[in-house]
Scaffold this motif. Sequence first.
Motif, PDB file in Angstrom:
ATOM      1  N   ARG A 132       0.834  -1.220   0.000  1.00 49.63           N
ATOM      2  CA  ARG A 132       0.000   0.000   0.000  1.00 49.63           C
ATOM      3  C   ARG A 132       0.865   1.265   0.000  1.00 49.63           C
ATOM      4  O   ARG A 132       0.515   2.251  -0.637  1.00 49.63           O
ATOM      5  N   GLY A 167      -5.725  -8.203   2.935  1.00 50.59           N
ATOM      6  CA  GLY A 167      -5.587  -9.348   3.836  1.00 50.59           C
ATOM      7  C   GLY A 167      -4.396  -9.160   4.747  1.00 50.59           C
ATOM      8  O   GLY A 167      -3.475  -8.390   4.430  1.00 50.59           O
ATOM      9  N   ASP A 168      -4.449  -9.869   5.854  1.00 49.33           N
ATOM     10  CA  ASP A 168      -3.369  -9.815   6.851  1.00 49.33           C
ATOM     11  C   ASP A 168      -2.494 -11.046   6.655  1.00 49.33           C
ATOM     12  O   ASP A 168      -2.949 -12.175   6.869  1.00 49.33           O
ATOM     13  N   ALA A 193       5.728  -7.328   3.254  1.00 47.82           N
ATOM     14  CA  ALA A 193       4.985  -6.759   4.403  1.00 47.82           C
ATOM     15  C   ALA A 193       5.825  -6.871   5.659  1.00 47.82           C
ATOM     16  O   ALA A 193       6.412  -7.917   5.942  1.00 47.82           O
ATOM     17  N   ASP A 241       7.858   6.320   4.052  1.00 49.60           N
ATOM     18  CA  ASP A 241       6.603   6.875   3.579  1.00 49.60           C
ATOM     19  C   ASP A 241       6.046   7.730   4.729  1.00 49.60           C
ATOM     20  O   ASP A 241       6.167   7.341   5.892  1.00 49.60           O
ATOM     21  N   ARG A 251      13.820  10.002   9.656  1.00 47.20           N
ATOM     22  CA  ARG A 251      15.054   9.743  10.391  1.00 47.20           C
ATOM     23  C   ARG A 251      16.116  10.777  10.044  1.00 47.20           C
ATOM     24  O   ARG A 251      16.339  11.064   8.884  1.00 47.20           O
TER      25      ARG A 251
HETATM   26  N1  NAP Z   1      12.030   1.476   5.369  1.00 45.72           N
HETATM   27  C1  NAP Z   1      13.227   1.017   5.701  1.00 45.72           C
HETATM   28  O1  NAP Z   1      14.157   1.777   5.998  1.00 45.72           O
HETATM   29  C2  NAP Z   1      13.485  -0.469   5.694  1.00 45.72           C
HETATM   30  C3  NAP Z   1      14.794  -0.913   5.948  1.00 45.72           C
HETATM   31  C4  NAP Z   1      15.035  -2.278   5.944  1.00 45.72           C
HETATM   32  C5  NAP Z   1      14.027  -3.177   5.683  1.00 45.72           C
HETATM   33  N2  NAP Z   1      12.772  -2.733   5.454  1.00 45.72           N
HETATM   34  C6  NAP Z   1      11.728  -3.740   5.213  1.00 45.72           C
HETATM   35  O2  NAP Z   1      11.102  -3.450   3.986  1.00 45.72           O
HETATM   36  C7  NAP Z   1       9.729  -3.816   4.042  1.00 45.72           C
HETATM   37  C8  NAP Z   1       8.873  -2.617   3.687  1.00 45.72           C
HETATM   38  O3  NAP Z   1       9.223  -1.566   4.563  1.00 45.72           O
HETATM   39  P1  NAP Z   1       8.539  -0.129   4.446  1.00 45.72           P
HETATM   40  O4  NAP Z   1       9.348   0.808   5.254  1.00 45.72           O
HETATM   41  O5  NAP Z   1       8.237   0.198   3.029  1.00 45.72           O
HETATM   42  O6  NAP Z   1       7.168  -0.413   5.231  1.00 45.72           O
HETATM   43  P2  NAP Z   1       5.948   0.564   5.533  1.00 45.72           P
HETATM   44  O7  NAP Z   1       6.121   1.862   4.831  1.00 45.72           O
HETATM   45  O8  NAP Z   1       5.760   0.566   7.010  1.00 45.72           O
HETATM   46  O9  NAP Z   1       4.740  -0.221   4.849  1.00 45.72           O
HETATM   47  C9  NAP Z   1       4.390  -1.473   5.315  1.00 45.72           C
HETATM   48  C10 NAP Z   1       3.374  -2.047   4.353  1.00 45.72           C
HETATM   49  O10 NAP Z   1       3.005  -3.358   4.817  1.00 45.72           O
HETATM   50  C11 NAP Z   1       1.586  -3.414   5.011  1.00 45.72           C
HETATM   51  N3  NAP Z   1       1.391  -4.356   6.122  1.00 45.72           N
HETATM   52  C12 NAP Z   1       1.797  -4.229   7.402  1.00 45.72           C
HETATM   53  N4  NAP Z   1       1.428  -5.294   8.116  1.00 45.72           N
HETATM   54  C13 NAP Z   1       0.798  -6.135   7.249  1.00 45.72           C
HETATM   55  C14 NAP Z   1       0.190  -7.409   7.382  1.00 45.72           C
HETATM   56  N5  NAP Z   1       0.155  -8.046   8.568  1.00 45.72           N
HETATM   57  N6  NAP Z   1      -0.374  -7.976   6.298  1.00 45.72           N
HETATM   58  C15 NAP Z   1      -0.345  -7.340   5.104  1.00 45.72           C
HETATM   59  N7  NAP Z   1       0.216  -6.141   4.911  1.00 45.72           N
HETATM   60  C16 NAP Z   1       0.771  -5.541   5.984  1.00 45.72           C
HETATM   61  C17 NAP Z   1       1.148  -1.961   5.257  1.00 45.72           C
HETATM   62  O11 NAP Z   1      -0.188  -1.691   4.869  1.00 45.72           O
HETATM   63  P3  NAP Z   1      -1.437  -1.909   5.872  1.00 45.72           P
HETATM   64  O12 NAP Z   1      -1.116  -1.125   7.109  1.00 45.72           O
HETATM   65  O13 NAP Z   1      -2.625  -1.407   5.130  1.00 45.72           O
HETATM   66  O14 NAP Z   1      -1.498  -3.370   6.119  1.00 45.72           O
HETATM   67  C18 NAP Z   1       2.099  -1.239   4.308  1.00 45.72           C
HETATM   68  O15 NAP Z   1       1.594  -1.273   2.999  1.00 45.72           O
HETATM   69  C19 NAP Z   1       9.480  -4.327   5.458  1.00 45.72           C
HETATM   70  O16 NAP Z   1       9.546  -5.723   5.480  1.00 45.72           O
HETATM   71  C20 NAP Z   1      10.621  -3.714   6.248  1.00 45.72           C
HETATM   72  O17 NAP Z   1      10.948  -4.490   7.382  1.00 45.72           O
HETATM   73  C21 NAP Z   1      12.473  -1.400   5.453  1.00 45.72           C
END
Ligand code: NAP
Length: 269
Positions: free
Chosen positions: A14, A66-67, A95, A194, A212
């Motif tokens: 999303r 879905g979750d 996710a 985001d 950050r």
């Molecule tokens: N951002 C970083 O700096 C960073 C660094 C290293 C790794 N990562 C990894 O990269 C991935 C994406 O990170 P991001 O920062 O882009 O995340 P984010 O902006 O927090 O977005 C998380 C996404 O996952 C969905 N989500 C959360 N729980 C869920 C569930 N139980 N089932 C289905 N969808 C779910 C959320 O939508 P809903 O709330 O609508 O479900 C949202 O679309 C993650 O695995 C994170 O650990 C991120």
Amino acid sequence: MDFTDKVVIISGARIGIGRALAEALLRRGACVVVNARDAGALEKMRDRLCDSTTVRLYDRIHAVAGDVGRPEDCRRIVEETLRVFGKIDILINNAGISGKGSVAESDPVVFQAQINTNLLGSIYLTRYALSSLQASKGSVLFVSTLAAIRGLPFHSGYSASKMGLTAFAESLKVELHGQGVHVGIAYVGFTENDPEKNIINAAGQLERLPRRAGVRLTPASQTADLILRQIASRKFKVVHSPIGKLNWVLSKIAPWVVEWVFLRKRESF
Ligand SMILES: NC(=O)c1ccc[n+]([C@@H]2O[C@H](COP(=O)([O-])OP(=O)(O)OC[C@H]3O[C@@H](n4cnc5c(N)ncnc54)[C@H](OP(=O)(O)O)[C@@H]3O)[C@@H](O)[C@H]2O)c1
């Protein structure tokens, strides 16, 4: 990288890296199934994606709310994908939720939420998609983090859930040897948030993650690009960013150096 007519499931698409992956894959000709829990917001995001391009994309993007922490939802995501597109070439387990707080202060729900989404969510979705991926000789990619190289203080649930992905991916790679399925895990570096990104606090409540400061952040589109390159080249483990690569090498040859740095920087995590 050409993904023309490849059918790709992206969990957690999303916002953030997941949405950037969807955008990049649509530009490269793929058919994309986007998933997240918030059905209304996911539909809006899908409509915005369709309208933002010159080509109408409604027949190449499908949203399934879905979750991923619920096995029945993962089964439905896979079944819906097969009903709409007839096959699965690539599964991107993206996710995720991160948390902050010491072990002593954290409510058990904090660990539960992170293990459910980050680890079990990826395991369930992979399990249900596996026979289709075997049939297509496709790819399954786990989106991990630098926090899975060495356990980060005050992020224990996050590190533990993502380290679990490493073990799962390693097991799966050997189980699937010779079947033509690519298994990959990406250790993603600090990526621009985001504005809607939530993390879970020690009390178990969701709170917005402020931008950050003091670290170089990679744009989500660039992180998405690195992940797609890994899928295209069918590499197993890819560590993003110079700091990630340094952490990776030091954790292997001189782990005490990493621990020393973590101890010195303890308060900044
Ligand atoms: N951002 C970083 O700096 C960073 C660094 C290293 C790794 N990562 C990894 O990269 C991935 C994406 O990170 P991001 O920062 O882009 O995340 P984010 O902006 O927090 O977005 C998380 C996404 O996952 C969905 N989500 C959360 N729980 C869920 C569930 N139980 N089932 C289905 N969808 C779910 C959320 O939508 P809903 O709330 O609508 O479900 C949202 O679309 C993650 O695995 C994170 O650990 C991120």
